[in-house]
Scaffold this motif. Structure first.
Motif, short mmCIF file in Angstrom:
data_model
loop_
_atom_site.label_atom_id
_atom_site.label_comp_id
_atom_site.label_asym_id
_atom_site.label_seq_id
_atom_site.Cartn_x
_atom_site.Cartn_y
_atom_site.Cartn_z
N ASN A 1 61.78 51.19 26.23
CA ASN A 1 61.83 49.79 25.80
C ASN A 1 62.97 49.60 24.80
O ASN A 1 62.73 49.58 23.59
CB ASN A 1 60.48 49.39 25.18
CG ASN A 1 60.44 47.94 24.79
OD1 ASN A 1 61.31 47.15 25.14
ND2 ASN A 1 59.44 47.58 24.01
N PRO A 2 64.21 49.44 25.27
CA PRO A 2 65.34 49.31 24.34
C PRO A 2 65.35 48.00 23.56
O PRO A 2 66.09 47.86 22.60
CB PRO A 2 66.56 49.40 25.25
CG PRO A 2 66.08 49.08 26.61
CD PRO A 2 64.64 49.44 26.66
N THR A 3 64.52 47.04 23.93
CA THR A 3 64.48 45.77 23.21
C THR A 3 63.35 45.70 22.19
O THR A 3 63.02 44.62 21.72
CB THR A 3 64.33 44.60 24.22
OG1 THR A 3 63.11 44.79 24.95
CG2 THR A 3 65.51 44.54 25.16
N CYS A 4 62.79 46.83 21.86
CA CYS A 4 61.71 46.89 20.87
C CYS A 4 62.19 46.24 19.56
O CYS A 4 63.25 46.56 19.04
CB CYS A 4 61.33 48.34 20.62
SG CYS A 4 60.05 48.56 19.40
N SER A 5 61.39 45.31 19.05
CA SER A 5 61.79 44.61 17.83
C SER A 5 61.57 45.49 16.60
O SER A 5 60.79 46.45 16.62
CB SER A 5 61.00 43.32 17.69
OG SER A 5 59.66 43.60 17.36
N VAL A 6 62.24 45.11 15.54
CA VAL A 6 62.12 45.85 14.28
C VAL A 6 60.71 45.71 13.73
O VAL A 6 60.14 46.66 13.20
CB VAL A 6 63.18 45.37 13.27
CG1 VAL A 6 62.93 45.95 11.90
CG2 VAL A 6 64.56 45.75 13.76
N SER A 7 60.11 44.54 13.90
CA SER A 7 58.75 44.36 13.39
C SER A 7 57.76 45.23 14.15
O SER A 7 56.83 45.79 13.55
CB SER A 7 58.34 42.89 13.45
OG SER A 7 58.39 42.42 14.77
N GLU A 8 57.94 45.39 15.47
CA GLU A 8 57.09 46.29 16.25
C GLU A 8 57.26 47.73 15.77
O GLU A 8 56.30 48.47 15.60
CB GLU A 8 57.44 46.23 17.74
CG GLU A 8 57.06 44.96 18.44
CD GLU A 8 57.53 44.98 19.87
OE1 GLU A 8 56.83 45.58 20.70
OE2 GLU A 8 58.61 44.41 20.14
N LEU A 9 58.51 48.11 15.55
CA LEU A 9 58.80 49.46 15.10
C LEU A 9 58.23 49.70 13.70
O LEU A 9 57.69 50.77 13.42
CB LEU A 9 60.31 49.69 15.12
CG LEU A 9 60.79 51.09 14.88
CD1 LEU A 9 60.20 52.08 15.88
CD2 LEU A 9 62.30 51.15 14.92
N MET A 10 58.34 48.70 12.85
CA MET A 10 57.81 48.82 11.48
C MET A 10 56.30 49.07 11.53
O MET A 10 55.79 49.93 10.81
CB MET A 10 58.11 47.56 10.68
CG MET A 10 57.76 47.66 9.23
SD MET A 10 58.11 46.15 8.30
CE MET A 10 59.86 45.99 8.53
#
Length: 64
Positions: A10-19
């Motif tokens: 998923n290269p479009t993973c958002s920063v908030s999801e990653l956080m």
């Protein structure tokens, strides 16, 4: 890199999801700027640098 496979999927993973994922996995709070840099490094590693991409493109055009 810990989440490299996830960026591959998923290269479009958002920063908030990653956080949220980092907080859940390691119980730490990471700043958005750190996650932007980590995401950029991971995507560069997966895709290659712009210079590498153009080199491949030129090689492809020469072979035609």
């Amino acid at each position: 890199m810990v989440y490299l496979d996830e960026f591959r999927i998923n290269p479009t993973c958002s920063v908030s999801e990653l956080m949220e994922r980092v907080r859940k996995d390691f119980n730490i709070k990471v700043s958005p700027s750190q996650l932007y840099r980590a995401r950029r490094k991971a995507l560069t590693k997966l895709r290659g640098s712009v210079t590498e991409q153009f080199a491949k493109w030129w090689d492809y055009c020469k072979g035609r």
